[in-house]
Design a protein around this motif. Structure first.
Motif, mmCIF file in Angstrom:
data_model
loop_
_atom_site.group_PDB
_atom_site.id
_atom_site.type_symbol
_atom_site.label_atom_id
_atom_site.label_comp_id
_atom_site.label_asym_id
_atom_site.label_seq_id
_atom_site.Cartn_x
_atom_site.Cartn_y
_atom_site.Cartn_z
ATOM 1 N N TYR A 1 30.638 52.956 18.824
ATOM 2 C CA TYR A 1 29.630 53.578 19.814
ATOM 3 C C TYR A 1 28.614 52.569 20.424
ATOM 4 C CZ TYR A 1 25.905 56.543 21.813
ATOM 5 O OH TYR A 1 25.006 57.032 22.531
ATOM 6 N N TRP A 2 28.170 51.763 19.423
ATOM 7 C CA TRP A 2 26.673 51.143 19.793
ATOM 8 C C TRP A 2 27.429 49.912 20.602
ATOM 9 C CZ3 TRP A 2 22.305 53.063 19.686
ATOM 10 C CH2 TRP A 2 22.178 54.213 19.040
ATOM 11 N N ALA A 3 28.593 49.526 20.691
ATOM 12 C CA ALA A 3 29.008 48.339 21.635
ATOM 13 C C ALA A 3 28.904 48.662 23.053
ATOM 14 C CB ALA A 3 30.599 48.226 21.358
ATOM 15 N N GLY A 4 28.475 49.967 23.187
ATOM 16 C CA GLY A 4 27.999 50.457 24.663
ATOM 17 C C GLY A 4 26.880 49.970 25.057
ATOM 18 N N VAL A 5 25.782 49.560 24.229
ATOM 19 C CA VAL A 5 24.681 48.879 24.747
ATOM 20 C C VAL A 5 24.736 47.602 25.486
ATOM 21 C CG1 VAL A 5 22.723 48.034 23.611
ATOM 22 C CG2 VAL A 5 23.356 49.981 22.759
ATOM 23 N N GLY A 6 25.834 46.677 24.888
ATOM 24 C CA GLY A 6 26.029 45.651 25.690
ATOM 25 C C GLY A 6 26.370 45.865 27.106
ATOM 26 N N LEU A 7 27.512 46.647 27.445
ATOM 27 C CA LEU A 7 27.875 47.080 28.737
ATOM 28 C C LEU A 7 26.756 47.547 29.572
ATOM 29 C CD1 LEU A 7 31.269 49.033 28.295
ATOM 30 C CD2 LEU A 7 30.782 46.863 29.407
ATOM 31 N N VAL A 8 26.005 48.407 29.053
ATOM 32 C CA VAL A 8 24.796 48.850 30.109
ATOM 33 C C VAL A 8 23.850 47.726 30.106
ATOM 34 C CG1 VAL A 8 22.674 50.441 29.910
ATOM 35 C CG2 VAL A 8 24.832 51.237 28.951
ATOM 36 N N ASP A 9 23.302 47.025 29.148
ATOM 37 C CA ASP A 9 22.609 45.929 29.470
ATOM 38 C C ASP A 9 22.976 44.849 30.597
ATOM 39 O OD1 ASP A 9 20.937 46.535 27.495
ATOM 40 O OD2 ASP A 9 21.423 45.342 25.972
ATOM 41 N N GLU A 10 24.714 44.485 30.444
ATOM 42 C CA GLU A 10 25.430 43.629 31.533
ATOM 43 C C GLU A 10 25.050 44.296 33.019
ATOM 44 O OE1 GLU A 10 29.983 42.395 31.637
ATOM 45 O OE2 GLU A 10 28.929 43.145 29.535
ATOM 46 N N ALA A 11 25.266 45.763 33.137
ATOM 47 C CA ALA A 11 25.100 46.244 34.258
ATOM 48 C C ALA A 11 23.797 46.366 34.713
ATOM 49 C CB ALA A 11 25.655 47.756 34.268
ATOM 50 N N ARG A 12 22.969 46.538 33.950
ATOM 51 C CA ARG A 12 21.420 46.593 34.508
ATOM 52 C C ARG A 12 21.119 45.350 34.927
ATOM 53 N NH1 ARG A 12 18.465 50.845 30.219
ATOM 54 N NH2 ARG A 12 19.158 52.646 31.134
ATOM 55 N N ALA A 13 21.438 44.159 34.110
ATOM 56 C CA ALA A 13 20.997 42.799 34.638
ATOM 57 C C ALA A 13 21.824 42.298 35.783
ATOM 58 C CB ALA A 13 21.169 41.892 33.269
ATOM 59 N N SER A 14 22.715 42.919 36.147
ATOM 60 C CA SER A 14 23.674 42.373 37.235
ATOM 61 C C SER A 14 23.016 42.509 38.579
ATOM 62 C CB SER A 14 25.039 42.967 36.958
ATOM 63 O OG SER A 14 24.790 44.265 37.467
ATOM 64 N N GLY A 15 22.221 43.349 38.683
ATOM 65 C CA GLY A 15 21.759 43.737 40.175
ATOM 66 C C GLY A 15 22.507 44.931 40.954
ATOM 67 N N ALA A 16 23.405 45.224 40.180
ATOM 68 C CA ALA A 16 23.911 46.517 40.854
ATOM 69 C C ALA A 16 22.833 47.718 40.869
ATOM 70 C CB ALA A 16 25.232 46.963 39.778
ATOM 71 N N VAL A 17 23.172 48.487 41.854
ATOM 72 C CA VAL A 17 22.041 49.866 41.995
ATOM 73 C C VAL A 17 22.904 50.768 41.088
ATOM 74 C CG1 VAL A 17 20.898 51.118 43.562
ATOM 75 C CG2 VAL A 17 20.996 48.858 44.379
ATOM 76 N N ILE A 18 22.186 51.293 40.313
ATOM 77 C CA ILE A 18 22.703 52.367 39.406
ATOM 78 C C ILE A 18 22.162 53.731 39.891
ATOM 79 C CG2 ILE A 18 23.238 53.184 37.036
ATOM 80 C CD1 ILE A 18 23.268 50.214 36.035
ATOM 81 N N VAL A 19 22.831 54.733 40.224
ATOM 82 C CA VAL A 19 21.938 56.044 40.276
ATOM 83 C C VAL A 19 22.601 56.976 39.464
ATOM 84 C CG1 VAL A 19 21.269 57.606 42.217
ATOM 85 C CG2 VAL A 19 22.218 55.203 42.948
#
Lengths: 468, 97
Positions: free
Chosen positions: A67-85
Motif C-alpha cells: 500500500y505504502w508504495a503508492g506514496v512514490g507514485l503520488v510524489d512523482e505525479a505531483r513533482a511532474s508538473g501535471a495538473v491534478i484535479v
C-alpha cells in the motif's frame, strides 16, 4: 481547481488517479507535455492506494508495504508538473476526444489531443439472495473505509467469496483489530486442477510468496469454510448468513457480511466512447481491445491499468507508463523518453502469475448466474427469474432486456448487473457471452443535472445557431 | 457496524434528517453515516426497500442521499463539511431537488 479555471483544450487528459493514471500523467508531464489528470475522489490513489495522501491509519503494518508504495507514485505525479484535479467527475468522452467533466456542480468540455482512460476496475457482482440488505457490503468497500477513514468493522463480521483481495483484506482487518467470525470460501475445488497448469509461472511471480504469507496469516486466526452457496438473511437489515456445501447447510448470526468475487474492468466510459471491447473467457468479463501500447480502436484514446484487463496495481503503473510514452511520441516526436523495452519487461514479470490466479479464483457458474428471486439489477430490483423468463420469451440481448425489464437503466448504469445479465441470457439461449454482448452505454456515464449541463460555456457561434 | 481506529482529523458536525451527527474531516458522507451507525441512507424507488452504502467507490449508487437540498448525490464521493444537511432519500429523487 474550479471548472472555470480549466483550459478549453489540452495535449493530454488522463482520466483516473490510480496507479495507471498517476504513472501516465507523471511520465507525460515530465516529458514536457501539457497534462491534466481528472479524478473523482477527494484525493488521488485510486482504489488500491485509496487515501494514500491523508489516511488516518498510522500503523504502517496494518495496510502493508504494498500500500505504502503508492506514496512514490503520488510524489512523482505531483513533482511532474501535471495538473491534478480531484473531485472531477468525468461524465463523457467522445471519439473526437472531447472530455465532459463536472467539478463542484459546474461542467466543462475539454478538447484533448490524446486521452488515457485509467478508470481501473470494480468488484465483480456476487448476486446472492439478500445481497441488497443493509449490512451486506463488498470487501472493497470495507477496505476503502479502512484506508480512507480508518473505519474498522465493529461486531461479528463474515467474509464470503474468492480472490486475492479477500485474503489481503482479511489480513488488514485482523491487523486493525476486527473480529472475523469466518471466511466462506466459494472458489470451486475443481479450479485447482485447471490452475495447477499455470502454477510454475505463478511460482516465479512476485505474488507467490506474498500470497502464501497472507494465507498463513489469515488461516491462523479465522476458520475458513468451503461453501457452494451463500445467502444473506434479515428483515430490513442483514442478521444471519446461511451457507452450504455437499456436507450440509449451516447458519451463522453476524452484523456485517463482506462479499468479494474478484475485480473486473470498469468499462463504462470506454464503452460509451465507442472503444471496441471483447469477451475475456478466462477473466469472465468484457475488456477493451488494445494494442501493445494500450491504444484502442479509437485513435488518440488509450486504456491503461486494470481497465484494460485485470493485472494488479504494479502492472497498472507500468501500463500507464507505456501508454504515456505512446501519447508523448504522438504529440512531441522529439521528446526525450524512457526506454519502453525495460518497462515492458517489468510488466511481463508482473503479469506472469495472473493466469494462475484467474483460473484458481474463477467464480462458480452458480455464483455468476443466479436463479429464482435473487436480485440481479439492484437499481431496478429485477430478479434472475425475470431475466431468464424474458430470455426464454425471445429477448436476445441486454439492450432488448432494458425494454423488457428496465434492468441496467438505473443510476448505476449496469455496473452491478451487466455481466450477470449477459451470462444469464447466454445460458437461457444456449449462446455465449461474446455473442450476447453487453449493454450499449452512452454518455453521460455519471448522473449530471440539467443545471450542470446548462453551466457549459457557450460560444457566440453556438448561441447564434439557436437564437433568432 | 464500524468503529474508528484512531481519532485523527478535526470534528465536523452534520445534520442527518435534522439530527446532529459527529463526523471527522476526511470522511465522505457515506463513511460518516456508517461510522454513526445509521442503518440505511435511502429507500428504493421500486419497492421502498432500505439500502445502505455497498461499494464505497462510486459505482453502486446505493449511498444516494439528499445533500444540502440536492437529491441523488453519491454520498461516498462527497467529503463532509461543517453544517452540511444530509437527508435520507425516500424513493425517487423529488422533482426540483
Amino acid at each position: 481547481m474550479n471548472a472555470a479555471d480549466l483550459p478549453s483544450s489540452c495535449d493530454l487528459v488522463v482520466i483516473g488517479g490510480g496507479p495507471a493514471g498517476l504513472a501516465a500523467a507523471a511520465l507525460a508531464a515530465r516529458a514536457g507535455v501539457q497534462t491534466v489528470l481528472f479524478d473523482e475522489n477527494a484525493g488521488v490513489g485510486g482504489q488500491i492506494y485509496r487515501g494514500i495522501t491523508a489516511t488516518p491509519v498510522e500503523d504502517r503494518a496494518i495496510l502493508g508495504a504494498d500500500y505504502w508504495a503508492g506514496v512514490g507514485l503520488v510524489d512523482e505525479a505531483r513533482a511532474s508538473g501535471a495538473v491534478i484535479v480531484n473531485g472531477a467527475i468525468v461524465w463523457s468522452l467522445d471519439p473526437a476526444r472531447r472530455v465532459g467533466v463536472s467539478i463542484a456542480g459546474k461542467a466543462r468540455l475539454i478538447q484533448a489531443r490524446q486521452v488515457i482512460v485509467a478508470t481501473g476496475s470494480l468488484e465483480r457482482p456476487l448476486p446472492i439472495p439478500g445481497w441488497t440488505l443493509p449490512g451486506v457490503m463488498t470487501a472493497g468497500a470495507a477496505q476503502t473505509a479502512l484506508k480512507a477513514q480508518g473505519l474498522v468493522p465493529d461486531g461479528r463480521t463474515v467474509m464470503a467469496g474468492a480472490g486475492p483481495l479477500l485474503w489481503l483484506l482479511a489480513a488488514q482487518l485482523l491487523r486493525a483489530g476486527a473480529k472475523i467470525e469466518a471466511i466462506l470460501d466459494t472458489a470451486p475445488r475443481m479450479n485447482w486442477l485447471r490452475a495447477a497448469w499455470h502454477l510454475p509461472d505463478f511460482a516465479l511471480s512476485p505474488y507467490w510468496s506474498k500470497g502464501l504469507a497472507l494465507l498463513r496469516e489469515v488461516k491462523a486466526k479465522v476458520p475458513v469454510i468451503r461453501v457452494d452457496r451463500v445467502e444473506a438473511h434479515g428483515r430490513d437489515r442483514f442478521a444471519e448468513v446461511a451457507f452450504g456445501s455437499a456436507s450440509g447447510e449451516r447458519r451463522m448470526k453476524a452484523d456485517l457480511l463482506l462479499l468479494h468475487h474478484g475485480v473486473v474492468p470498469n468499462v463504462n466510459l470506454a464503452l460509451a466512447a465507442g472503444v471496441a471491447h471483447r469477451w475475456n473467457g478466462r477473466q469472465l468479463c468484457f475488456e477493451p481491445v488494445v494494442d501493445q501500447d494500450f491504444g484502442t480502436s479509437i485513435p488518440g484514446i488509450a486504456v491503461a491499468g486494470d481497465g484494460a484487463g485485470i493485472a494488479g496495481g504494479t502492472a497498472a503503473a507500468e501500463r500507464g507508463r507505456i501508454a504515456a510514452i505512446a501519447a508523448v511520441a504522438a504529440l512531441k516526436p522529439d521528446a526525450i523518453l524512457p526506454q519502453v523495452q525495460a518497462i515492458r519487461q517489468r510488466l511481463a514479470r508482473e503479469e506472469m502469475g495472473r493466469a494462475f490466479l484467474d483460473v484458481l479464483y474463477q467464480p462458480a457458474p452458480g455464483h455468476r448466474r443466479p436463479v429464482g428471486d435473487t436480485i440481479v439489477c439492484r437499481c431496478e430490483e429485477v430478479t434472475a427469474r425475470q431475466v431468464r423468463d424474458a430470455a426464454d420469451l425471445g429477448c436476445e440481448g441486454p439492450n432488448q432486456m432494458k425494454a423488457f425489464l428496465r434492468c441496467g437503466m438505473g443510476p448505476c448504469q449496469g455496473r452491478l448487473c451487466g455481466l450477470t445479465v449477459t451470462e444469464l441470457i447466454a445460458e437461457q439461449r444456449r449462446s455465449n457471452p461474446a455473442e450476447v454482448g453487453y449493454y450499449r452505454l452512452r454518455p453521460p456515464v455519471k448522473p449530471i443535472s440539467l443545471a450542470e449541463l446548462a453551466s457549459l460555456p457557450i460560444s457566440d457561434a453556438e448561441r447564434k445557431a439557436v437564437e433568432r | 457496524m464500524f468503529k474508528r481506529l484512531g481519532s485523527t482529523g478535526t470534528e465536523v458536525m452534520l445534520k442527518v434528517d435534522g439530527k446532529p451527527v459527529r463526523a471527522r474531516s476526511g470522511d465522505t458522507v457515506a463513511a460518516a453515516l456508517l461510522a454513526a451507525g445509521i442503518d440505511h441512507c435511502r429507500t428504493t424507488p421500486v419497492t421502498g426497500a432500505p439500502r445502505a452504502p455497498y461499494c464505497l467507490m462510486g459505482v453502486c449508487f446505493d449511498c444516494l442521499v439528499t445533500i444540502d437540498g440536492v437529491g441523488s448525490r453519491q454520498g461516498c464521493l462527497v467529503p463532509v463539511r461543517e453544517g452540511m444537511a444530509v437527508e435520507t432519500q425516500l424513493g425517487r429523487r423529488e422533482a426540483g431537488r
